[in-house]
Design a protein around this motif. Structure first.
Motif, PDB file in Angstrom:
ATOM      1  N   GLY A 201       0.822  -1.248   0.036  1.00  0.00           N
ATOM      2  CA  GLY A 201       0.138  -0.134  -0.115  1.00  0.00           C
ATOM      3  C   GLY A 201       0.695   1.188  -0.113  1.00  0.00           C
ATOM      4  O   GLY A 201       0.345   2.393   0.750  1.00  0.00           O
ATOM      5  N   GLY A 202       1.980   1.372  -0.904  1.00  0.00           N
ATOM      6  CA  GLY A 202       2.730   2.556  -0.662  1.00  0.00           C
ATOM      7  C   GLY A 202       2.191   3.835  -1.330  1.00  0.00           C
ATOM      8  O   GLY A 202       2.284   4.710  -0.656  1.00  0.00           O
ATOM      9  N   GLU A 203       1.219   3.583  -2.200  1.00  0.00           N
ATOM     10  CA  GLU A 203       0.352   4.688  -2.774  1.00  0.00           C
ATOM     11  C   GLU A 203      -0.420   5.546  -1.591  1.00  0.00           C
ATOM     12  O   GLU A 203      -0.202   6.689  -1.352  1.00  0.00           O
ATOM     13  N   ALA A 204      -1.206   4.791  -0.687  1.00  0.00           N
ATOM     14  CA  ALA A 204      -1.971   5.399   0.307  1.00  0.00           C
ATOM     15  C   ALA A 204      -1.230   5.970   1.358  1.00  0.00           C
ATOM     16  O   ALA A 204      -1.451   6.831   2.035  1.00  0.00           O
ATOM     17  N   ARG A 205       0.233   5.310   1.623  1.00  0.00           N
ATOM     18  CA  ARG A 205       0.906   5.637   2.825  1.00  0.00           C
ATOM     19  C   ARG A 205       2.161   6.586   2.365  1.00  0.00           C
ATOM     20  O   ARG A 205       3.023   6.796   2.767  1.00  0.00           O
ATOM     21  N   PHE A 206       2.030   6.920   0.973  1.00  0.00           N
ATOM     22  CA  PHE A 206       3.087   7.982   0.595  1.00  0.00           C
ATOM     23  C   PHE A 206       3.465   9.091   1.355  1.00  0.00           C
ATOM     24  O   PHE A 206       4.676   9.388   1.546  1.00  0.00           O
ATOM     25  N   PRO A 207       2.662   9.921   1.950  1.00  0.00           N
ATOM     26  CA  PRO A 207       3.096  11.138   2.485  1.00  0.00           C
ATOM     27  C   PRO A 207       4.021  10.677   4.031  1.00  0.00           C
ATOM     28  O   PRO A 207       4.942  11.274   4.232  1.00  0.00           O
ATOM     29  N   MET A 208       3.691   9.677   4.277  1.00  0.00           N
ATOM     30  CA  MET A 208       4.570   9.161   5.757  1.00  0.00           C
ATOM     31  C   MET A 208       5.789   8.449   5.262  1.00  0.00           C
ATOM     32  O   MET A 208       6.776   8.728   5.898  1.00  0.00           O
ATOM     33  N   LEU A 209       5.805   7.879   4.171  1.00  0.00           N
ATOM     34  CA  LEU A 209       6.986   7.147   3.697  1.00  0.00           C
ATOM     35  C   LEU A 209       7.822   7.919   3.074  1.00  0.00           C
ATOM     36  O   LEU A 209       8.948   8.073   3.225  1.00  0.00           O
ATOM     37  N   SER A 210       7.272   9.275   2.445  1.00  0.00           N
ATOM     38  CA  SER A 210       8.156  10.127   1.993  1.00  0.00           C
ATOM     39  C   SER A 210       8.883  11.128   3.083  1.00  0.00           C
ATOM     40  O   SER A 210       9.935  11.340   3.110  1.00  0.00           O
ATOM     41  N   ALA A 211       8.218  11.247   4.337  1.00  0.00           N
ATOM     42  CA  ALA A 211       8.703  11.928   5.409  1.00  0.00           C
ATOM     43  C   ALA A 211       9.964  11.202   5.748  1.00  0.00           C
ATOM     44  O   ALA A 211      10.873  11.743   6.386  1.00  0.00           O
ATOM     45  N   ILE A 212       9.697   9.750   6.045  1.00  0.00           N
ATOM     46  CA  ILE A 212      10.866   8.910   6.609  1.00  0.00           C
ATOM     47  C   ILE A 212      11.963   8.993   5.695  1.00  0.00           C
ATOM     48  O   ILE A 212      12.979   8.950   6.189  1.00  0.00           O
ATOM     49  N   PHE A 213      11.884   9.005   4.328  1.00  0.00           N
ATOM     50  CA  PHE A 213      12.902   8.892   3.308  1.00  0.00           C
ATOM     51  C   PHE A 213      13.828  10.334   3.429  1.00  0.00           C
ATOM     52  O   PHE A 213      14.660  10.376   3.384  1.00  0.00           O
ATOM     53  N   SER A 214      12.870  11.133   3.678  1.00  0.00           N
ATOM     54  CA  SER A 214      13.562  12.642   3.642  1.00  0.00           C
ATOM     55  C   SER A 214      14.362  12.610   4.816  1.00  0.00           C
ATOM     56  O   SER A 214      15.415  13.378   4.893  1.00  0.00           O
ATOM     57  N   GLU A 215      13.773  12.324   6.104  1.00  0.00           N
ATOM     58  CA  GLU A 215      14.528  12.525   7.334  1.00  0.00           C
ATOM     59  C   GLU A 215      15.959  11.534   7.270  1.00  0.00           C
ATOM     60  O   GLU A 215      16.911  12.163   7.597  1.00  0.00           O
TER      61      GLU A 215
END
Length: 243
Positions: A201-215
């Motif tokens: 479910g990466g699409e639905a979770r993208f905002p959180m995953l993006s925050a993890i990757f960015s950090e």
């Protein structure tokens, strides 16, 4: 025209490239940090590299622990087997890293006696925390900036017009991450992010995953900076070593 390090990892439209694009500023600050540029042209102060090498060993210990957590979180037996292999490879790398440090005049006793820097603690514990709090996708996304990022760093160095080869004291370091074996490992890591993005479910979770990757990318940049901070006022030592 796309540059090799921009298209060499992950599929077009896949989760990995989307995560990378979503934190373009943080990713640029990490993969083309002044520490990296100084490795490319051979001007990095010795004190900066020594500090980095010692802390990188301490980082590897926790990287192995994060991979062990990934074994526990793995979605299949096949994925578990892959993680067992990863853990063994990292633990073997710690031994090679100690020998590499000796080549830079850093004894094993010095490495083992050095405490973790705040940057090492903050980065490694962040990755492990994301894995403990989330699932395998959260953890793999937190790990990817390290695994794939170093491969991108090596490609950027190799294509840099200011790249110095002859007499560059950091040539062996560059060669390690530019080598086909490491590049293939990074490509596999990016492909795994893409696959998990579909299955978890990466699409639905993208905002959180993006925050993890960015950090994680931001913390990688801080890890480079830690080395540069250690070199302040150490130019005479570097010049003596170069002579």
């Amino acid at each position: 025209m796309a540059r090799p390090w921009e298209t060499g990892f992950g599929a077009e439209g896949g989760l990995y490239r989307r995560l990378r694009a979503a934190c373009a500023a943080e990713w640029e600050a990490y993969t083309w940090h002044p520490f990296v540029r100084a490795i490319a042209d051979g001007t990095l102060p010795l004190a900066a590299f020594r500090r980095y090498l010692i802390q990188d060993y301490l980082f590897l210990i926790h990287f192995a622990r994060a991979k062990a957590l990934a074994l526990f979180k793995a979605e299949s037996v096949e994925a578990m087997r892959a993680k067992v292999s990863d853990i063994g490879a990292i633990l073997s790398e710690t031994l090679m890293h100690l020998r590499y440090c000796e080549g830079w005049g850093i004894s094993q006793a010095e490495v083992l006696a050095t405490p973790e820097a705040a940057e090492t603690v903050s980065y490694t514990r962040y990755v492990i925390d994301r894995g403990l709090a989330g699932d395998i996708l959260d953890l793999e996304v937190a790990l990817a900036p390290c695994t794939v990022g170093y491969a991108e760093v090596a490609l950027r160095i190799e294509h840099d017009p200011g790249r110095r080869r002859e007499g560059n004291p950091y040539e062996t370091w560059i060669a390690t991450y530019a080598a086909p074996g490491y590049q293939a490992l990074a490509q596999a890591a990016a492909a795994r992010i893409d696959a998990l993005g579909v299955s978890h479910g990466g699409e639905a979770r993208f905002p959180m995953l993006s925050a993890i990757f960015s950090e994680a990318a931001r913390l990688e940049a801080r890890f480079w900076q830690m080395g540069l901070d250690a070199a302040r006022g150490a130019a005479p030592e570097y010049e003596k070593a170069r002579r």
